[in-house]
Design a protein around this motif. Structure first.
Motif, PDB file in Angstrom:
ATOM      1  N   ARG A  67     -29.253 -12.839  59.189  1.00  0.00           N
ATOM      2  CA  ARG A  67     -29.830 -13.735  58.181  1.00  0.00           C
ATOM      3  C   ARG A  67     -29.186 -13.467  56.824  1.00  0.00           C
ATOM      4  O   ARG A  67     -28.691 -12.366  56.555  1.00  0.00           O
ATOM      5  N   VAL A  68     -29.250 -14.483  55.996  1.00  0.00           N
ATOM      6  CA  VAL A  68     -28.721 -14.412  54.634  1.00  0.00           C
ATOM      7  C   VAL A  68     -29.888 -14.552  53.671  1.00  0.00           C
ATOM      8  O   VAL A  68     -30.777 -15.392  53.865  1.00  0.00           O
TER       9      VAL A  68
ATOM     10  N   ILE B 185     -22.687 -22.155  54.422  1.00  0.00           N
ATOM     11  CA  ILE B 185     -23.694 -21.640  55.363  1.00  0.00           C
ATOM     12  C   ILE B 185     -24.575 -22.766  55.876  1.00  0.00           C
ATOM     13  O   ILE B 185     -25.014 -22.755  57.039  1.00  0.00           O
TER      14      ILE B 185
ATOM     15  N   ASP C  42     -31.447 -18.984  56.285  1.00  0.00           N
ATOM     16  CA  ASP C  42     -31.169 -18.622  54.896  1.00  0.00           C
ATOM     17  C   ASP C  42     -32.505 -18.586  54.175  1.00  0.00           C
ATOM     18  O   ASP C  42     -33.260 -19.566  54.201  1.00  0.00           O
TER      19      ASP C  42
ATOM     20  N   GLU D 150     -34.582 -18.028  50.633  1.00  0.00           N
ATOM     21  CA  GLU D 150     -34.326 -18.092  49.200  1.00  0.00           C
ATOM     22  C   GLU D 150     -35.584 -18.193  48.345  1.00  0.00           C
ATOM     23  O   GLU D 150     -35.697 -19.079  47.505  1.00  0.00           O
TER      24      GLU D 150
ATOM     25  N   ARG E 120     -32.181 -23.905  54.878  1.00  0.00           N
ATOM     26  CA  ARG E 120     -33.002 -23.003  54.075  1.00  0.00           C
ATOM     27  C   ARG E 120     -34.381 -22.917  54.730  1.00  0.00           C
ATOM     28  O   ARG E 120     -35.060 -23.921  54.877  1.00  0.00           O
TER      29      ARG E 120
ATOM     30  N   THR F  57     -28.035 -19.299  46.917  1.00  0.00           N
ATOM     31  CA  THR F  57     -26.979 -19.383  47.928  1.00  0.00           C
ATOM     32  C   THR F  57     -25.930 -20.413  47.532  1.00  0.00           C
ATOM     33  O   THR F  57     -24.722 -20.126  47.552  1.00  0.00           O
TER      34      THR F  57
END
Length: 794
Positions: free
Chosen positions: A422-423, A437, A463, A465, A443, A429
């Motif tokens: 995972r980011v 991505i 992702d 955030e 997201r 991002t």
């Protein structure tokens, strides 16, 4: 008459209460006792530790929850781990992992008998022993609890992509007053009930911190429940008032957990069946009210202890000087009736031992709490295929982080079926140019959406955030510690928000290196971008490269710092970091279009060395240099090369060596850091006597700190950020801190012997060029295109 009706039979009720008494007894024994662990004889002063360290107040509540989690784990065959959020909860969790047998399996010397109990007691908060927190040495722990505020974020990070895992997160009411914890309640908006596990927050209200009442314990119950509902939870409450029969509390807790796990099962079944897809459920949470220091001394010296702040740490710390206090301790320990709990050998009686789960169902033995044993390699595409193919050195521009985004996109794609990457980033991002991505994932968002929202919001997103560096860091730590991989991008100036969280994780990694049964986990990887030299538009508040200085304070076998100067070096460094284990890797790279200096093959070689002479930029090949121009960081590299260009134009006879640093720790002595250069290697690059002008990305004194032992340190002149910033242009920002090409060239003129006497006209022209450059920005609002458009001309 005490009401003890509930799901527990009389036999079950007596057993679970006895198990809890055993955990409490072991907890008190750890805080106080050196010897006489089973009270075979009256206590003497020789039985008591000379220094009484530890925290009692929160411990009985932690033991209470642990005992009841054991019951539901066995009854429902749950896969569960336990996070003790209250600080200094060590004696409780140590007691429980000892009772369930896990501790002895990891530490065979701490046997499950009288002698093992004596060793368990003696080692706690004792020189050469174990800490009072739920530290890395504690089986079953992924959360130390020394610094408060992160238990819930760690819990949710552990639950992501672990659909069968239950994370019981006990949140202390003191901890609940911290900002990170307050934000972490919102983690439920990022949980997909099909793909992710279950976090059960248990807000443990015992009313007091070290000296003061706690906020959430002193607001009306209805208001507290409204707060939890406002966060999106369904609250369930268990209350045991001071003086109430604990048997009633056991029945209430058992009944409550049965209702809670029935509700969790309903939520998960509905999600698995596709019912209400995308509609966020109200996950259960428990509000547990118990007296602080529950079951401890009611009063000491006429002062209230149980259910007051006086029970927070050691209820009576002067046992050695006050015989009355020794008697209080004797009576306190005896109140648990250890003779009913342990047999003649000091082993927990079989009917009580049977209450704990077995094997890896024990929370102390759950493999998710030793994530390295579950870690699977990332499937990694060949980073070289994302390379820039520059026509020359320093003539073409590219956005380094944009290319990195494509690399991360394909890592996400290649690991889609494994769900172990995972980011994370605080709403940044796309801002950090990693938007590729979103070609592979969205997201993550499990809250309401509007038709005009960003198209990438997705209940399947990988992702994450939230606009909280604390949540991103906490989630990532929990994710890594349970055996997965991740990547955290952040504006450089604001990564300081998690300075202390980084501290704790680095200390955890340092400690685990000396614990054989702790398997290595994936490294924590930071990308710091939107950095100090390209935050000209946002101004002074966004200009701070000091996180590097903070990281360098940690142990050399844990931290790594990289300053790749272009896209190809960034790709090489990122590939290396994502493959590494048990490190904190800090990568600093700009997101703006930047000159590219090396082919991919050259970049790989340069990154493998970590530091090197750029022959193509130097004029000292096969000769002794007159000057070393060194650089670390993308903007300092560009300004250094531009300064070299100025020097070459004006002093073609000058022999210049250009040294670029990618791996900052190469500068340190090899005795201090495993990446460090030997003195001979360092001298071969920087010479033993020639002037060095070093342009560095961050605060200049760090370079002096890393190199102060080197032979030629006295000839090293470092330029970097010196806390001069404002809203201006990129080149004016460099000029404010004297790291611009004109000033670097002047530094060289001033330091090369014999040059300054004949370079007065050039020096003056360079000063004039600085004034002209600043005047241009004030008139046109941007840098002179001659400066911003500069390329390497050779």
């Amino acid at each position: 008459m005490t009401r003890t009706r509930g799901p527990l039979s009389a036999k079950e009720l007596a057993a679970i209460n006895a198990y809890w008494r055993a955990a409490n007894y072991l907890s008190v024994g750890q805080i106080f006792l050196l010897d006489n662990p089973l009270m075979r004889r009256p206590l003497t002063l020789d039985d008591v530790k000379p220094r009484l360290l530890g925290h009692w107040g929160t411990t009985p509540g932690l033991n209470f929850v642990y005992a009841h989690m054991n019951r539901v784990i066995k009854a429902r065959d749950l896969d569960a781990i336990y996070i003790a959020g209250p600080g200094h909860g060590g004696p409780g969790v140590l007691a429980n992992v000892y009772l369930e047998g896990t501790y002895t399996e990891y530490y065979p010397g701490i046997t499950r008998d009288e002698e093992g109990m004596r060793k368990l007691f003696r080692q706690f908060s004792f020189p050469g022993g174990v800490p009072s927190h739920v530290a890395p040495e504690t089986p079953g722990s992924i959360h130390e609890g020394g610094e408060l505020g992160y238990s819930l974020a760690h819990a949710y990070g552990a639950a992501f992509d672990n659909p069968d895992l239950v994370v019981c997160a006990v949140v202390g009411d003191g901890e609940a007053e911290t900002g990170p914890l307050a934000a972490s309640w919102h983690s439920n908006k990022f949980v997909n009930p099909v793909r992710d596990g279950t976090v059960l927050p248990i807000l443990h209200l015992n009313g007091y911190k070290i000296a003061n009442p706690t906020i959430l314990a002193r607001i009306p119950q209805a208001e507290l429940e409204q707060l939890m509902r406002g966060y999106g939870y369904e609250p369930f409450t268990v209350v045991s008032e001071e003086g109430a029969d604990p048997l009633e509390a056991h029945q209430m807790m058992a009944a409550t957990l049965d209702r809670v796990f029935d509700r969790i099962a309903e939520i998960r079944a509905a999600a698995a069946g596709g019912k209400d897809k995308g509609k966020r459920p109200a996950w259960p949470m428990v509000i547990l009210r118990t007296p602080k220091g529950w079951t401890g001394p009611k009063t000491v010296d006429g002062n209230r202890v149980e259910d007051s702040w006086r029970s927070h740490q050691v209820p009576m710390a002067d046992v050695h000087t006050d015989p009355a206090h020794l008697k209080v301790l004797q009576d306190w320990l005896a109140s648990y009736k250890p003779e009913e709990l342990f047999d003649d050998a000091g082993t927990l009686k079989p009917e009580l031992a049977a209450l704990a789960p077995s094997g890896t169902r024990r929370m102390g033995s759950n493999p998710h709490a030793n994530g390295g044993v579950l870690l699977r390699e990332l499937k990694m595409p060949d980073f070289r295929t994302y390379a820039v193919d520059p026509a020359g050195h320093g003539v073409e521009r590219a956005e380094a982080t944009k290319l990195l985004g494509a690399f991360l996109r394909d890592i996400m794609k290649d690991n889609a079926g494994i769900d172990n990457f995972r980011v994370f980033g605080p709403d940044e991002t796309a801002s950090n140019r990693l938007q590729a991505i979103f070609e592979a994932t969205g997201r993550m968002w499990y809250a309401d959406t509007m038709p005009w929202d960003d198209e990438h919001l997705s209940v399947e997103g990988r992702d994450l955030e939230p606009l909280s560096e604390h949540m991103c860091q906490g989630w990532l730590e929990g994710y890594l510690l349970t055996g997965r991989h991740g990547f955290f991008s952040c504006y450089e100036a604001f990564i300081h928000i998690v300075d202390s969280m980084f501290n704790q994780h680095a200390k955890w990694l340092k400690t685990t290196r000396n614990i054989p049964w702790r398997a290595p986990i994936a490294s924590l990887n930071y990308l710091l971008t939107s950095h100090v030299w390209r935050q000209d538009h946002n101004g002074f508040s966004h200009q701070d490269p000091g996180f590097i200085d903070h990281v360098v304070n940690k142990k050399a076998d844990v931290i790594r710092i990289y300053l790749p100067p272009d896209a190809n070096t960034l790709l090489s460094v990122a590939d290396h970091c994502l493959r590494s284990r048990n490190y904190v890797n800090v990568i600093v790279a700009g997101k703006q279009p930047q000159l590219q200096y090396m082919s991919m093959d050259e970049a790989i070689t340069h990154c493998t060395r970590g530091i090197g002479i750029w022959d193509w930029a130097s004029t000292d090949v096969d000769e002794e240099p007159d000057l070393v121009m060194a650089c670390a960081g993308d903007v300092p590299t560009m300004e250094t090369l531009a300064a070299v260009d100025i020097l070459r134009q004006n002093f073609p006879e000058l022999r210049i060596r250009v040294v670029n640093v990618v791996d900052l720790m190469r500068l340190q002595d090899n005795a201090e850091h495993p990446h460090g250069l030997t003195d001979k290697e360092f001298d071969a690059l920087f010479t033993t006597s020639k002037p060095i002008v070093f342009a560095y990305h961050g605060y200049p004194w760090l370079i002096h700190r890393l190199t102060y032992r080197r032979t030629n340190h006295d000839n090293m002149h470092v330029r970097g950020y010196k806390e001069e910033g404002t809203t201006t242009t990129p080149f004016d920002m460099a000029m404010l801190n004297d790291i611009d090409r004109f000033h670097l060239a002047i530094d060289a003129i001033d330091r090369v012997p014999g040059l300054s006497e004949r370079a007065g006209h050039v020096r003056q022209a360079l000063l004039d060029a600085r004034l002209k450059a600043r005047q241009y920005t004030r008139e046109f609002g941007e840098d002179d295109p001659v400066i911003s458009g500069w390329v390497w001309p050779y």
